[in-house]
Design a protein around this motif. Structure first.
Motif, short mmCIF file in Angstrom:
data_model
loop_
_atom_site.label_atom_id
_atom_site.label_comp_id
_atom_site.label_asym_id
_atom_site.label_seq_id
_atom_site.Cartn_x
_atom_site.Cartn_y
_atom_site.Cartn_z
N THR A 83 -7.25 42.32 10.09
CA THR A 83 -7.21 43.05 11.38
C THR A 83 -6.81 44.49 11.12
N ILE A 84 -7.54 45.39 11.74
CA ILE A 84 -7.18 46.81 11.75
C ILE A 84 -6.98 47.22 13.20
N THR A 85 -5.86 47.87 13.49
CA THR A 85 -5.58 48.38 14.84
C THR A 85 -5.43 49.89 14.77
N ASN A 104 -17.66 52.14 11.85
CA ASN A 104 -18.83 51.47 11.30
C ASN A 104 -18.78 49.96 11.55
N THR A 105 -18.02 49.59 12.57
CA THR A 105 -17.96 48.19 12.98
C THR A 105 -18.06 48.13 14.49
N ILE A 106 -17.80 46.99 15.04
CA ILE A 106 -17.92 46.83 16.49
C ILE A 106 -16.52 46.82 17.11
N PRO A 107 -16.25 47.63 18.13
CA PRO A 107 -17.18 48.57 18.77
C PRO A 107 -17.39 49.83 17.92
N ALA A 108 -18.59 50.37 18.00
CA ALA A 108 -18.93 51.53 17.19
C ALA A 108 -18.32 52.81 17.74
N SER A 109 -17.93 52.80 19.02
CA SER A 109 -17.27 53.96 19.62
C SER A 109 -16.24 53.47 20.63
N PHE A 110 -15.18 54.24 20.75
CA PHE A 110 -14.11 53.90 21.69
C PHE A 110 -13.29 55.15 21.93
N SER A 111 -12.42 55.10 22.95
CA SER A 111 -11.60 56.26 23.33
C SER A 111 -10.16 55.81 23.54
N SER A 113 -6.02 57.36 24.63
CA SER A 113 -5.06 58.38 25.02
C SER A 113 -3.72 58.04 24.38
N ASP A 114 -2.75 58.93 24.58
CA ASP A 114 -1.45 58.72 23.96
C ASP A 114 -0.88 57.35 24.31
N GLY A 115 -0.44 56.61 23.25
CA GLY A 115 0.17 55.31 23.44
C GLY A 115 -0.80 54.15 23.51
N GLU A 116 -2.11 54.42 23.51
CA GLU A 116 -3.10 53.35 23.58
C GLU A 116 -3.54 52.93 22.18
N SER A 117 -4.16 51.75 22.08
CA SER A 117 -4.59 51.22 20.79
C SER A 117 -5.89 50.45 20.97
N GLN A 118 -6.60 50.30 19.86
CA GLN A 118 -7.85 49.54 19.82
C GLN A 118 -7.80 48.60 18.61
N PRO A 119 -7.71 47.26 18.85
CA PRO A 119 -7.68 46.32 17.72
C PRO A 119 -9.08 45.95 17.25
N PHE A 120 -9.19 45.70 15.94
CA PHE A 120 -10.42 45.18 15.34
C PHE A 120 -10.04 43.91 14.57
N ALA A 167 -7.02 38.93 4.42
CA ALA A 167 -5.68 38.60 4.89
C ALA A 167 -4.81 39.85 5.05
N GLU A 168 -5.40 40.90 5.54
CA GLU A 168 -4.66 42.14 5.74
C GLU A 168 -4.51 42.42 7.24
N ASP A 169 -3.41 43.05 7.58
CA ASP A 169 -3.14 43.41 8.96
C ASP A 169 -2.63 44.85 8.96
N LEU A 170 -3.52 45.76 9.29
CA LEU A 170 -3.21 47.20 9.19
C LEU A 170 -3.12 47.83 10.57
N VAL A 171 -2.21 48.77 10.68
CA VAL A 171 -2.12 49.62 11.85
C VAL A 171 -2.31 51.05 11.38
N CYS A 172 -3.38 51.68 11.83
CA CYS A 172 -3.67 53.06 11.44
C CYS A 172 -3.44 53.96 12.66
N THR A 173 -2.46 54.84 12.54
CA THR A 173 -2.07 55.71 13.66
C THR A 173 -2.60 57.12 13.43
N PHE A 174 -3.29 57.62 14.44
CA PHE A 174 -3.80 58.99 14.42
C PHE A 174 -2.82 59.87 15.22
N TYR A 175 -2.18 60.79 14.50
CA TYR A 175 -1.20 61.69 15.12
C TYR A 175 -1.86 63.02 15.44
N ASN A 176 -1.83 63.40 16.72
CA ASN A 176 -2.41 64.68 17.15
C ASN A 176 -1.34 65.52 17.84
#
Length: 464
Positions: A83-85, A104-111, A113-120, A167-176
């Motif tokens: 899982t990648i979040t 390059n996976t599904i969903p191919a695009s997403f949006s 805002s601050d504090g929100e997340s998208q799990p894969f 068997a990996e569980d990653l959280v990738c945070t984009f800091y702006n």
């Protein structure tokens, strides 16, 4: 496990080392016939071979065994999912800006805002790339991936690529962070009201400076205070890049000299466009305290001819600065005074004026008393103000107070009117005039001198 064509279980085994010691081996010895061989999936695993038709375990081998047949290579392939979040964090926190992403996976695009997340979830091993479209006015400062991982994320332009093994569980945070600029200046006391900050003119603390957007909506405000070096009157704003209006909130009894006001104190503003990392300084506001005063003149409204008109003149300092050398003058009534007034102080002058010209000696004005049909005495009244009779006149005069302040001559004026009447008797009646008075008479006598007289003459001396 092995089932017959109807799905009824026949037998099962557990994978183990083969005779050569290689793990994952299984074997069945079965009568000749038709069979289905399948696996039982463990939690957290997915099937890669045989190709599953409906989730892990749905990929099977349908076989027909013959006597003495050795059917090998009926292998099952599986992998552990990962899982990648993707998480968004902004500076400032709580920013309403929306950030767009592609993958390059599904969903191919997403949006986000601050504090929100998208799990894969349920990702197979492989390479996954996530890229942010950085909005104007923002910087992508960092992409940080944490959690259970077996490989090092690879930074890419405005994003990251992650290789998943399983068997990996990653959280990738984009800091702006929002791109910012600073806007600063001072508030000063423009003692000579010339719009120039001259040496010796002090800064002033305690004034509110506001920032609005181009529509006039308020964004932020601050109060002037000492700058880092201790000089008073300083203000500063750290703002995102963009268009703004910076203005001051005027205090009572003050006027603005800079920026040049267009409609009273506070209407002189700075309209600015801030660029990334810009330091916009010297946005200063100049103010001064103008002189302000009022003058009120009261007088007798109605008088008879040759009566005194009483005047009362009051001058008041309505400003916040002391007024010096205030000249109060009314040439008609002979008023001319020079005074000083502290803030809020008033001075009142009282005088009289008589509109009559000088009269000849012994000219006496008597009250008019008339008797009507009933012989009751009635005092003659002045004619109506609405009358256009020549027996009326109006005396209007103006009093002026003037002084100098930093802007020039300051004046205040007021006027009052007095209606002057001559008694007019319009009743056709016999009148009786009654007056008791005393006379003081000076008499001089011219002596007759010598007179020639004949027999029988009679002489009376004459005198004045």
């Amino acid at each position: 496990e092995v089932t017959d064509p109807t799905g009824a279980p026949i037998t099962s085994t557990v994978t183990a080392d083969d005779p050569g010691g290689s793990p994952g081996y299984y074997t069945f010895t079965l009568p000749a016939g038709d069979y289905t061989v399948r696996e039982v999936c463990l939690p957290g695993w997915e099937q890669s071979w045989p190709t599953p038709t409906n989730g892990c375990g749905s990929g099977v081998y349908d076989i027909t065994l013959r006597p003495d047949q050795q059917d090998t290579d009926n292998n099952f392939g599986n992998f552990q999912t990962s899982t990648i979040t993707i998480v968004k964090e902004t500076d400032p926190l709580g920013a309403a800006q929306v950030f767009d992403f592609t993958s390059n996976t599904i969903p191919a695009s997403f949006s986000l805002s601050d504090g929100e997340s998208q799990p894969f979830p349920d990702l197979a091993p492989g390479f996954y790339t996530f890229t942010e479209t950085v909005p104007a006015g923002w910087d992508l400062d960092l992409v940080e991936c944490t959690g259970q991982q077996q490989s090092i994320p690879i930074p890419t332009a405005n994003g990251v690529t992650v290789e998943l093994v399983g068997a990996e569980d990653l959280v990738c945070t984009f800091y702006n962070s929002e791109q910012t600029a600073t806007k600063s200046g001072y508030k000063w006391n423009d003692l000579n009201a010339d719009g120039v900050w001259d040496p010796g003119e002090p800064g002033m603390n305690g004034w509110t400076i506001e920032v609005t957007d181009p529509t006039g909506a308020p964004i932020t405000s601050t109060v002037t205070a000492d700058d880092p070096s201790g000089s008073p009157g300083y203000y500063t704003f750290t703002l995102p890049v963009g268009d703004y209006t910076v203005s001051e909130v005027c205090l009572p009894d003050w006027a603005q000299s800079w920026p040049t006001p267009t409609n009273g104190c506070g209407s002189g503003v700075y309209d600015i466009t801030l660029q990334p990392d810009q330091q916009d300084t010297d946005n200063n506001f100049g103010n001064f305290q103008p002189a302000s005063m009022t003058i009120a003149k009261d007088c007798t409204e109605d008088v008879f001819w040759c009566d005194d008109i009483e005047y009362q003149v009051t001058v008041t300092n309505t400003g916040a600065v002391t007024l010096t050398d205030v000249l109060v003058e009314d040439p008609i009534i002979g008023l001319e005074e020079t005074i000083d007034l502290a803030p809020g102080e008033s001075r009142t002058f009282t005088t009289t004026y008589n509109p009559c010209p000088p009269v000849e000696p012994y000219m006496i004005y008597l009250p008019v008393v008339m008797r009507g049909a009933d012989f009751a005495p009635v005092l003659a009244q002045p004619s109506s103000r609405a009358s256009t009779s020549a027996d009326q006149e109006t005396i209007i005069n103006t009093v002026t107070a003037s002084t100098l302040d930093v802007t020039g001559v300051v004046t205040a004026t007021d006027s009052c009117s007095t209606y002057v009447y001559r008694p007019v008797v319009t009743k056709d009646a016999q009148t009786v005039f009654t007056r008791t008075y005393k006379w003081a008479i000076d008499k001089s006598v011219d002596e007759p001198g010598p007179t020639l007289m004949y027999v029988g003459d009679f002489v009376e001396p004459e005198y004045t």
